[in-house]
Each structure stands twice: as structure tokens, then as C-alpha cells.
Design an enzyme around this catalytic site. Structure first.
Site, mmCIF file in Angstrom:
data_model
loop_
_atom_site.group_PDB
_atom_site.id
_atom_site.type_symbol
_atom_site.label_atom_id
_atom_site.label_comp_id
_atom_site.label_asym_id
_atom_site.label_seq_id
_atom_site.Cartn_x
_atom_site.Cartn_y
_atom_site.Cartn_z
ATOM 1 C CE LYS A 51 28.217 46.819 -10.151
ATOM 2 N NZ LYS A 51 27.290 47.297 -9.450
ATOM 3 C CB SER A 268 26.041 37.379 -9.133
ATOM 4 O OG SER A 268 26.969 37.694 -10.308
#
Lengths: 314, 92
Positions: A51, A268
Site C-alpha cells: 500500500k 493474502s
């Protein structure tokens, strides 16, 4: 390709990107030398996750066109990795940050973001992340001049970050060898932006998005599209494949990766590697492949969630 | 009957209800009762061997049943049970 560690950097922003690719020799063994598996280690970014790329891009693009300027505060609803990215670049660029998160978010997340000087506003613990989004929209509507609201689900700078950095890094490192790219869908910024760049390459590269198989899942950061508000930046027609992934399979592969490759990744990332393994197993007999699975973050970020934390956010 | 709080991803099985009532002297019996009224819910919560899936947390009065007696944890009528995925928030 030079890695960022060999570079003398002027600020934390220069540490973003140019993350390493690492082979998975233990997991490759089952394919008898036909398949190269690479993990793109996004936790090597300074905020510890993928991110940082969209976080920095969204702020830089907003600075360039004046949406973010002196006197504004950055605000968004996120309790996860994007919140950490806003917090550290807000600190480095000199812009204060407010994050809206549900009242029952884990103490570790509060502590990480507050360490950068970020202000936290709490929304109802009963309304989960949707409640946080509604509160941000309300705060912004009440005093629009005060805030810069990036809205990562709709912001084109999010996929652009990956078009400009993640995609080119993969092509620079692997070039014509690369046959498959696998990443999870959260906002979809990673997969959309990277796919756009890979699709421009002279040779076809199969782009596969991983989504949780069910609305009730444990693949943090990933979104089950059928039961979610679909992000405005998500255009599945540009992808080759969207693969549903059971939580258990993602967790099992993450654990295998910890134990056999010696790298502690988040779930993830395990789901992305699980997707690559499925693609490798279904290759026609004798076909060779070179695959990249994108690893968004480290497992440490989720330690309080491994059954030890009560009443977490819905 | 105990009160069971249902997290968002499961509410399509409970016709959108955030709270439902369920009978049973243990968490296991409560889950079986839920399955009777809301078919399909147990399979979401438990694996093939009947154990609670690793990514699902069940709390009896705010205590994780993994630290109590798991599916054998006793349930009283006044108890509040919460079923929650073991992840925070949505896509960060």
C-alpha cells in the site's frame, strides 16, 4: 536491476518500490524444473506493505494538482495497510492525517498509526468498515475545505502507481520469461495497474486475480466482489482470470511458505502463491512457465488476529 | 434461548437479521439449531470434521470459545454469542 538498499536516499518516499523477487525453491520442486515461482516481496516497502505505492502516488498526484495543499488534512477510512502508508507519508511530507476506524480495531493498529502522529476518529464498533466510510463521508461533507479525502477505491492514482512501478519492475527483472502474474483483489489497484502494464508487453502474460471464495473469509485485505461494494477502479474485463480461493488453502500455503521458504508472509500473500500453484498444476504436460505471486505484507501484522484477539472489526 | 450476533457476511443466510435466537445447552447444539433455522450456516462455520473453521471466531459472552471448552462450551439462556470472521475491517 539495482535494489533500493544500494541507493543513498533523500527521504522515506525514495524507499518505495524496487522490491525484491525471491524464488521459491521448495515449492517449485513438485514441478520438476518446468516452473519458476517468484514471490514479489512488497513488505520490503518502508510502511511494510504494497500500500505504500498507491498511498504515495495518491498524495503526490493530489499535491501536483492542488487537491492536497497547505492547511489540508488527509482523511480516509482504513484500519489496514493504507492507513499506515498515509500516516508515514503524511508525516514525511508535512501533512497531518486523520483516519477513521471502528472503535474495536486492534490496539496494534492504533499504536502503529499513532506513532506517526496520526489522529484517529472512532466510528461505531457495530458497523464495521462501512460505518467508518460513512463517517468519513459525513465529516468531509460537513467541512469540505478542511480535508483531502483520497478515497482509494475510486482514485485512479491507485492503479496508476502499479502501472508506473510494479509492472515495469517485473518486466525489467524477468522480461520475456514472465508468463503468469498472480495477485489478490482488495481495492483492485494492484492487479488492475500491474495488468495494464503487463498487457502492453510484446508477449502475452496471463494475469490472474485472487478473490476469497466466500463472503465469510479470513483473507484479510481481499474483497469478495459479489458481496461487496465494487470499487470504481475495478475492471475485470482487463484480467485473464479471477480465481476464487478458499481461506484454508490460502492459510495453508502461507504456513507452508513460512516453514519451507523461511519467509513469514500474510495470508493474502499465501492466497496469491496458492493461486500460482493451481495455475502451475494445470499447465499442459511439458509446458514451462515463469510465475510471479505478489506478497502484500508480512505475517507479523496479523499476529494479534491468530485467535488471540477478541471482538475484532467485522 | 441464547442470543446470537451475526456478522455482516453471514446475514444473507439469516434474512438480514443481525441477531437471532437459538437453543442448545452447548455451542455445538446452538450451531445445530442455527442450521435448522438457517440452512447452510453450519457449513460456513465448521469444516468437514465438524470443528470450527480456523478463520471463524465464536465468542460466548466475549470469551473466545477456543479458550473455553470449544464446541462443548456450556450455554445459558442469558448468554450472548457472537460469530465473527477472524479479520479486521475490509480491504485496507
Amino acid at each position: 536491476m539495482t535494489t533500493r538498499n544500494e541507493t543513498l536516499c533523500d527521504s522515506v518516499a525514495d524507499l518505495v518500490g524496487r522490491t525484491p523477487l525471491v524464488r521459491m525453491p521448495a515449492l517449485e520442486r513438485e514441478f520438476g524444473g518446468r516452473v519458476e515461482l517468484h514471490a514479489k516481496l512488497e513488505f520490503m516497502n518502508p510502511g511494510g506493505s504494497v500500500k505504500d505505492r498507491p498511498g504515495l502516488q495518491m498524495l503526490r498526484d493530489a499535491l501536483a494538482d492542488g487537491r492536497l495543499r497547505a492547511g489540508k488534512r488527509i482523511i480516509d477510512a482504513t484500519s489496514g495497510n493504507t492507513g499506515v502508508a498515509y500516516s508515514l507519508f503524511g508525516a514525511a511530507l508535512g501533512y497531518p492525517v486523520t483516519l477513521v476506524m471502528p472503535a474495536n480495531v486492534s490496539p496494534a493498529r492504533k499504536a502503529i498509526t499513532e506513532a506517526y502522529g496520526t489522529e484517529i476518529v472512532y466510528s461505531s464498533e457495530m458497523e464495521g468498515s462501512d460505518g467508518a466510510i460513512r463517517l468519513v463521508r459525513q465529516l468531509v461533507a460537513e467541512d469540505p475545505e478542511r480535508w483531502f479525502y483520497p478515497d482509494q477505491y475510486s482514485n485512479p492514482s491507485n492503479p496508476l502507481a502499479h502501472y508506473l512501478s510494479t509492472g515495469p519492475e517485473l518486466l525489467e527483472a524477468l522480461g520475456d520469461k514472465l508468463t503468469h502474474f498472480v495477485a489478490g483483489i482488495g481495492t483492485s489497484g494492484t492487479i488492475m495497474g500491474t495488468a495494464r502494464r503487463l498487457k502492453e508487453h510484446r508477449r502475452a502474460i496471463h494475469v490472474c486475480a485472487i478473490e476469497p471464495e466466500d463472503a465469510l473469509h479470513g483473507l484479510e485485505g481481499l474483497k469478495h466482489m459479489a458481496s461487496s461494494i465494487v470499487p470504481a477502479i475495478y475492471h475485470p474485463a482487463e484480467l485473464d482470470e479471477v480465481m476464487p480461493m478458499p481461506t484454508e488453502e490460502g492459510w495453508d500455503v502461507a504456513e507452508r511458505f513460512h516453514a519451507e521458504e523461511g519467509i513469514f508472509i500474510g495470508h493474502s500473500g499465501g492466497a496469491a502463491i496458492a493461486g500460482a500453484l493451481r495455475l502451475a498444476r494445470r499447465l499442459p504436460a511439458g509446458e514451462r512457465a515463469c510465475m510471479v505471486a505478489l506478497i502484500p505484507d508480512r505475517g507479523e501484522r496479523y499476529l494479534p488476529l491468530l485467535g488471540l484477539e477478541k471482538r475484532d472489526v467485522w | 434461548m441464547a442470543t446470537v450476533r451475526i456478522s455482516t457476511p453471514l446475514r444473507k443466510l439469516t434474512n438480514g437479521q443481525e441477531e437471532v435466537k437459538a437453543e442448545g445447552a452447548t455451542i455445538g447444539a446452538v450451531l445445530a439449531d442455527l442450521e435448522k433455522n438457517f440452512p447452510g450456516i453450519k457449513e460456513r462455520l465448521c469444516d468437514e470434521s465438524g470443528q470450527v473453521r480456523r478463520f471463524v471466531n465464536i465468542f460466548a459472552n466475549e470469551e473466545d470459545i477456543r479458550f473455553l471448552a470449544n464446541l462443548d462450551t456450556p450455554v445459558k439462556d442469558s448468554d450472548e454469542i457472537s460469530i465473527v470472521p477472524a479479520i479486521a475491517g475490509g480491504a485496507g
